[in-house]
Design an enzyme around this catalytic site. Structure first.
Site, PDB file in Angstrom:
ATOM      1  N   ASP A 220      55.726   6.901  16.164  1.00 36.20           N
ATOM      2  CA  ASP A 220      56.096   6.406  15.049  1.00 36.20           C
ATOM      3  C   ASP A 220      56.987   4.982  14.951  1.00 36.20           C
ATOM      4  O   ASP A 220      57.098   4.528  14.061  1.00 36.20           O
ATOM      5  CB  ASP A 220      57.108   7.351  14.435  1.00 36.20           C
TER       6      ASP A 220
ATOM      7  N   GLY B  22      54.352  -0.539  21.427  1.00 36.67           N
ATOM      8  CA  GLY B  22      54.208   0.183  20.335  1.00 36.67           C
ATOM      9  C   GLY B  22      55.296   0.517  19.499  1.00 36.67           C
ATOM     10  O   GLY B  22      55.304   1.020  18.315  1.00 36.67           O
TER      11      GLY B  22
ATOM     12  N   ASP C 111      53.861  -0.877  33.815  1.00 38.07           N
ATOM     13  CA  ASP C 111      53.837  -1.762  32.437  1.00 38.07           C
ATOM     14  C   ASP C 111      55.469  -1.727  32.433  1.00 38.07           C
ATOM     15  O   ASP C 111      55.857  -2.326  31.757  1.00 38.07           O
ATOM     16  CB  ASP C 111      53.185  -0.929  31.489  1.00 38.07           C
TER      17      ASP C 111
ATOM     18  N   LYS D 203      63.532  -3.415  19.546  1.00 45.63           N
ATOM     19  CA  LYS D 203      63.033  -2.167  20.106  1.00 45.63           C
ATOM     20  C   LYS D 203      63.132  -0.931  18.953  1.00 45.63           C
ATOM     21  O   LYS D 203      64.368  -0.762  18.591  1.00 45.63           O
ATOM     22  CB  LYS D 203      63.293  -1.767  21.322  1.00 45.63           C
TER      23      LYS D 203
ATOM     24  N   ARG E 290      54.697  -8.339  32.286  1.00 45.71           N
ATOM     25  CA  ARG E 290      54.673  -7.073  33.103  1.00 45.71           C
ATOM     26  C   ARG E 290      53.383  -7.246  34.027  1.00 45.71           C
ATOM     27  O   ARG E 290      52.468  -7.959  33.835  1.00 45.71           O
ATOM     28  CB  ARG E 290      54.608  -5.797  32.353  1.00 45.71           C
TER      29      ARG E 290
HETATM   30  P1  AMP Z   1      57.828   3.519  27.753  1.00 48.11           P
HETATM   31  O1  AMP Z   1      57.596   4.867  28.185  1.00 48.11           O
HETATM   32  O2  AMP Z   1      58.930   3.413  26.922  1.00 48.11           O
HETATM   33  O3  AMP Z   1      57.454   2.560  28.789  1.00 48.11           O
HETATM   34  O4  AMP Z   1      56.575   3.479  26.508  1.00 48.11           O
HETATM   35  C1  AMP Z   1      55.111   3.611  27.038  1.00 48.11           C
HETATM   36  C2  AMP Z   1      54.224   3.214  25.777  1.00 48.11           C
HETATM   37  O5  AMP Z   1      54.610   4.010  24.942  1.00 48.11           O
HETATM   38  C3  AMP Z   1      54.680   1.829  25.380  1.00 48.11           C
HETATM   39  O6  AMP Z   1      53.320   1.060  24.966  1.00 48.11           O
HETATM   40  C4  AMP Z   1      55.443   1.983  24.108  1.00 48.11           C
HETATM   41  O7  AMP Z   1      55.437   0.989  22.997  1.00 48.11           O
HETATM   42  C5  AMP Z   1      55.023   3.283  23.527  1.00 48.11           C
HETATM   43  N1  AMP Z   1      55.700   4.259  22.770  1.00 48.11           N
HETATM   44  C6  AMP Z   1      56.811   4.811  23.154  1.00 48.11           C
HETATM   45  N2  AMP Z   1      57.587   5.237  22.201  1.00 48.11           N
HETATM   46  C7  AMP Z   1      56.803   5.123  20.997  1.00 48.11           C
HETATM   47  C8  AMP Z   1      56.991   5.373  19.613  1.00 48.11           C
HETATM   48  N3  AMP Z   1      58.134   6.243  19.287  1.00 48.11           N
HETATM   49  N4  AMP Z   1      56.174   4.899  18.939  1.00 48.11           N
HETATM   50  C9  AMP Z   1      55.009   4.077  19.365  1.00 48.11           C
HETATM   51  N5  AMP Z   1      54.939   3.940  20.679  1.00 48.11           N
HETATM   52  C10 AMP Z   1      55.885   4.333  21.572  1.00 48.11           C
HETATM   53 MG    MG Z   2      57.584   0.718  28.860  1.00 41.58          MG
END
Ligand code: AMP
Ligand code: MG
Length: 481
Positions: free
Chosen positions: A119, A86, A246, A107, A177
């Site tokens: 965002d 994301g 994930d 990232k 993953r």
């Molecule tokens: P994480 O908690 O970092 O493993 O993220 C979980 C999911 O949320 C993943 O699909 C990330 O890509 C998405 N994600 C986390 N932060 C953001 C952000 N600011 N904008 C878009 N997607 C996000």
């Molecule tokens: Mg993640």
């Protein structure tokens, strides 16, 4: 001699069916400025050129790159969700002078079709934090994705406050993953699942391609890598904080440094993440959560194990049962090394557990207890003088005397098994504050330099082994940064 210069990117992921990714370019940022660059890693990658901030900020795409966002799913705190990159794009795989391949991922590089409400951006503090902890893990010798660069974007990102934006460049042997397989299984298409598994095997375990049961062997490889990884986390007191499926890799590398932190006072119930209210991912739960995650992985692979489903399930269960044994062996042998034991005795485990119990009861610092034992300075622990510890110490000494190993050898083994320092929370916070509040990156760089070899026991490290002032506020970490 290493003559490779600059990018040498390939993209193999786009050979998979297109449901596994979307072509997505990084979004431009206002003013990319390079604030951290990992020279040693750059050299390993064969990037022997001046780093270009435009590339690490996403404004310029290097030749050979084919940027994509990967699709995946995952169980987040037990709930199944469709996810995907994301806020990250995979530029491609850098082929190194040693002919190895590493994913190069940005990232915080902007929105993608998987951004949902987000965002797509990241902020400076958390990206520096990921850089510090991932490189500290590398220094500790624990499999991890690496950090190549951090750029500030010259833009502000709305979180609770407006914060400076940043992009982190991650390097990983892959970003596959357990959640990628869950996504594939969800497609309900045997060919696509098989395509992903074949890709993963070719990438990570090519030696099993021609084995009789490649998919089962692959599952066992992943089980062993995860068991080994989690044992190593336990041995250094690392708490990942968000072991969602994930965030668990097929490669067995640590990934997704969000709310992670190292435990100071030994307490198996330790949790740092502000959102983990039930303690699902507490220190003591990491090994069983590893098993839970691998059971989810097994479910995705069952159709590949055998056409008879009953038989396939049986094969999955039999293989999955090995996790516990692998984990236990890695952990026990790791603990033996921490205590200088080169032989194996039946009573080793209870002796180790006794020490941990004494540490817990007396709220001893995890790292520094082993550090003091390594240095032969038990008087430096809070345990010194406690009858239970005195008694344990005698038993431990007697245990070491029963093995034919010199004192010097025991000391060497302990030194390389017990880090002199870890990225202590107060030190990490201090470094982040200087960088984010004052624009002073020297504190981060100094911290990175002492963490590069945590087993050095150098004089310079002494100050970094000191504990923070006692606080009534427990340390808290955050996701979604
Ligand atoms: P994480 O908690 O970092 O493993 O993220 C979980 C999911 O949320 C993943 O699909 C990330 O890509 C998405 N994600 C986390 N932060 C953001 C952000 N600011 N904008 C878009 N997607 C996000
Ligand atoms: Mg993640």
């Amino acid at each position: 001699m290493n003559l490779q210069k600059g990018w040498n990117l390939k993209q193999s992921y786009t050979k998979l069916p297109d449901s596994f990714y979307t072509k997505t370019s990084p979004s431009e940022v206002e003013k990319p400025e390079l604030v951290l660059y990992n020279e040693a890693l750059a050299e390993k990658m064969g990037l022997n050129t001046e780093p270009d901030p435009a590339v690490f900020g996403g404004n310029a795409v290097p030749e050979g790159a084919e940027p994509i966002a990967q699709a995946y799913a995952g169980h987040q705190f037990g709930q199944f969700t469709m996810l995907g990159d994301g806020r990250a794009v995979l530029l491609g795989e850098q082929v190194t002078p040693e002919d190895e391949r590493f994913d190069i991922q940005l990232k915080g590089s902007g929105r993608t079709p998987f951004s949902r409400g987000g965002d797509g951006r990241a902020t400076l503090g958390p990206m520096l934090r990921e850089y510090i902890i991932s490189e500290a893990m590398h220094g500790l010798g624990i499999p991890t994705n690496r950090s190549l660069a951090v750029v500030t974007t010259g833009e502000y990102v709305q979180r609770e406050d407006l914060l400076p934006g940043a992009v982190l460049t991650r390097v990983a042997s892959s970003h596959l993953r357990i959640g990628t397989f869950q996504y594939a299984a969800g497609l309900q298409d045997h060919d696509q699942l098989k395509a992903l598994a074949d890709y993963a095997i070719k990438h990570h375990d090519p030696e099993i391609l021609d084995s009789e049961q490649p998919y089962l062997s692959f599952f066992e490889k992943v089980i062993e890598r995860q068991a080994s990884l989690i044992a190593q986390w336990q041995l250094v007191g690392f708490i990942h904080g968000v072991m969602n499926t994930d965030n668990m890799t097929i490669s067995g590398e640590t990934i997704d440094y969000g709310p992670c932190a190292f435990m100071d006072t030994y307490n198996p119930k330790t949790v740092f993440s502000s959102i983990d209210r039930q303690g699902r991912y507490a220190y003591m739960n990491q090994p069983p959560i590893g098993a839970w995650n691998l059971a989810r992985f097994a479910e995705t692979l069952i159709p590949l194990f055998h056409e008879n489903q009953e038989k396939a399930v049986e094969m999955a269960q039999e293989a999955h049962a090995k996790y516990e044994k692998y984990y236990h062996t890695y952990w026990l042998n790791g603990m033996r090394a921490k205590l200088g034991m080169v032989t194996e005795e039946a009573q080793d485990q209870p002796l180790i557990e006794d020490l941990l119990e004494i540490m817990e009861k007396n709220e001893a610092d995890y790292t520094n207890t082993f550090r003091a034992l390594t240095l032969g300075r038990p008087n430096e622990t809070v345990l010194y003088g406690k009858p239970a510890f005195t008694n344990w110490y005698k038993q431990w000494q007697a245990r070491l005397e029963r093995q034919e190993s010199s004192e010097a050898d025991v000391h060497e083994l302990m030194k390389k098994s017990n880090p002199s320092i870890i990225p202590r929370n107060h030190r990490v916070e201090e470094a982040l504050e200087a960088a984010v509040e004052e624009g002073d990156f020297s504190v981060v760089k100094q911290l990175l330099s002492v963490l590069a070899d945590p087993y050095a026991y150098s004089e310079e490290q002494e100050a970094y082994a000191e504990l923070p002032e006692p606080s009534d506020q427990p340390y808290r970490t955050f996701c979604g940064t």
